[in-house]
Design an enzyme around this catalytic site. Structure first.
Site, PDB file in Angstrom:
ATOM      1  N   ASN A 179     -26.515 -59.362  -3.005  1.00 40.71           N
ATOM      2  CA  ASN A 179     -25.557 -59.402  -3.760  1.00 40.71           C
ATOM      3  C   ASN A 179     -24.902 -60.832  -3.912  1.00 40.71           C
ATOM      4  OD1 ASN A 179     -23.461 -59.235  -5.764  1.00 40.71           O
ATOM      5  ND2 ASN A 179     -22.163 -58.175  -4.509  1.00 40.71           N
ATOM      6  N   LYS A 194     -23.092 -62.458  -5.859  1.00 42.86           N
ATOM      7  CA  LYS A 194     -21.732 -62.636  -6.266  1.00 42.86           C
ATOM      8  C   LYS A 194     -21.722 -63.554  -6.932  1.00 42.86           C
ATOM      9  CE  LYS A 194     -19.928 -60.498  -1.982  1.00 42.86           C
ATOM     10  NZ  LYS A 194     -18.801 -59.903  -1.757  1.00 42.86           N
ATOM     11  N   HIS A 254     -19.040 -52.327  -7.879  1.00 43.13           N
ATOM     12  CA  HIS A 254     -18.858 -53.004  -6.719  1.00 43.13           C
ATOM     13  C   HIS A 254     -17.171 -53.016  -6.498  1.00 43.13           C
ATOM     14  CE1 HIS A 254     -18.492 -56.209  -3.944  1.00 43.13           C
ATOM     15  NE2 HIS A 254     -19.757 -56.194  -3.440  1.00 43.13           N
ATOM     16  N   GLU A 259     -15.434 -55.252  -5.862  1.00 43.70           N
ATOM     17  CA  GLU A 259     -14.647 -56.347  -6.554  1.00 43.70           C
ATOM     18  C   GLU A 259     -14.438 -56.058  -7.900  1.00 43.70           C
ATOM     19  OE1 GLU A 259     -17.394 -59.325  -4.892  1.00 43.70           O
ATOM     20  OE2 GLU A 259     -16.734 -58.905  -3.270  1.00 43.70           O
ATOM     21  N   GLU A 299     -20.070 -48.784   0.393  1.00 42.11           N
ATOM     22  CA  GLU A 299     -19.548 -50.146   1.078  1.00 42.11           C
ATOM     23  C   GLU A 299     -17.878 -49.870   1.238  1.00 42.11           C
ATOM     24  OE1 GLU A 299     -21.886 -53.532  -0.037  1.00 42.11           O
ATOM     25  OE2 GLU A 299     -20.676 -53.118  -1.890  1.00 42.11           O
ATOM     26  N   SER A 353     -20.445 -56.570   5.634  1.00 42.81           N
ATOM     27  CA  SER A 353     -20.594 -57.716   6.739  1.00 42.81           C
ATOM     28  C   SER A 353     -22.168 -57.395   7.292  1.00 42.81           C
ATOM     29  CB  SER A 353     -19.417 -57.815   7.550  1.00 42.81           C
ATOM     30  OG  SER A 353     -18.266 -58.209   6.576  1.00 42.81           O
TER      31      SER A 353
HETATM   32  C1  PEP Z   1     -21.304 -57.220  -0.963  1.00 39.62           C
HETATM   33  O1  PEP Z   1     -20.810 -57.983  -1.766  1.00 39.62           O
HETATM   34  O2  PEP Z   1     -21.601 -56.177  -1.260  1.00 39.62           O
HETATM   35  C2  PEP Z   1     -21.043 -57.255   0.585  1.00 39.62           C
HETATM   36  C3  PEP Z   1     -21.218 -56.236   1.193  1.00 39.62           C
HETATM   37  O3  PEP Z   1     -20.568 -58.293   1.050  1.00 39.62           O
HETATM   38  P1  PEP Z   1     -20.547 -58.582   2.381  1.00 39.62           P
HETATM   39  O4  PEP Z   1     -22.158 -58.525   2.981  1.00 39.62           O
HETATM   40  O5  PEP Z   1     -20.360 -60.309   2.302  1.00 39.62           O
HETATM   41  O6  PEP Z   1     -19.695 -58.043   3.274  1.00 39.62           O
END
Ligand code: PEP
Length: 251
Positions: free
Chosen positions: A12, A14, A96, A98, A168, A214
């Site tokens: 992703n 973003k 997501h 966000e 997530e 992460s």
């Molecule tokens: C994400 O954007 O779905 C995500 C898990 O970000 P990160 O891996 O940076 O935590």
């Protein structure tokens, strides 16, 4: 991960990258080597969807990071599944954290988007996950089950093969605080059990449930060993060459 479920890794990006940086990502992905037993999909900013689809090898999927719930109309700033398909792209990430927490998208809206995207022939990665205070107050299951309930109501039985669920935990996204493999497995196992009871046993067995939050080259292999973790959705680490290790984590 069970052998009947193909390991799945989503990147992703973003709201990151420009053409020059994207060329760099495409270069390291093209160079690989990528495990052919992993299905890899990159979630790219909407203005670069066609660029990425044209430049990435056909074996790597491309995903939009959002879309709207109807084919066209007076919805300034939105893009539709029909448009995503029109530029050759096969996937969309929906719900997501966000989108939920920065842009205020509700379970109901996300569910409508999932239903519409599937009906237009896109494959969908719906995302669910609890916030820190919800986990700390013992509400993780309640939250993820109710997010999933809204979504499953819009998924016809014959469309489940086009769905990959991303769990997530919000407290783990972009924070460097990964859920431990045991914490993630516990929720993945419960989600699969819940799907078995609320959709059916076959769907529960076949659907891929991937973990996001992460994930790095260092922790991806331990996560991949867990029985109900079928891959990962990766934000920050998907922009760097180390992402190849995450793609190959099930080898
Ligand atoms: C994400 O954007 O779905 C995500 C898990 O970000 P990160 O891996 O940076 O935590």
């Amino acid at each position: 991960m069970a052998p009947e479920r193909k390991f799945f890794v989503g990147g992703n990006w973003k709201m990151n990258g420009n053409k020059k940086e994207i060329d760099g990502i495409i270069a390291f992905l093209t160079a690989g080597p990528l495990d052919p037993n992993t299905e890899l999909v990159c979630g790219v900013p909407s203005c670069y969807l066609e660029y990425c689809r044209q430049k990435l090898p056909a074996t790597i999927g491309v995903a939009a990071q959002n879309c709207y719930k109807v084919p066209k109309g007076a919805f300034t700033g939105e893009i539709s599944p029909a448009m995503i398909k029109d530029v050759g792209v096969e996937w969309v990430i929906l719900g997501h954290s966000e989108r939920r927490n920065v842009f205020g998208e509700s379970d109901a809206l996300i569910a409508e988007k999932v239903g519409h995207a599937l009906s237009e022939g896109l494959k969908v990665i719906p995302c669910i996950g609890e916030k820190l205070e919800e986990r700390e107050s013992g509400k993780t299951e309640e939250v993820v089950f109710s997010q999933l309930k809204a979504i499953i109501e819009k998924i016809p039985l014959d469309k489940w093969e086009n769905v990959v669920i991303a769990y997530e935990p919000v407290w783990a996204i972009g924070t460097g605080k990964t859920a431990s493999p045991q914490q993630a497995q516990e929720v993945h196992g419960k989600l699969r059990q819940w799907l078995s009871e609320n959709v059916n046993a076959e769907v529960a067995q076949k659907v891929r449930i991937i973990y996001g939050g992460s994930v790095t080259a260092e922790n991806c292999r331990e996560l991949a060993k867990e029985a109900d973790i079928d891959g990962s959705l990766v934000g920050g680490a998907s922009l760097k060459p180390d992402f190849i290790h995450i793609v190959n984590a099930s080898q």
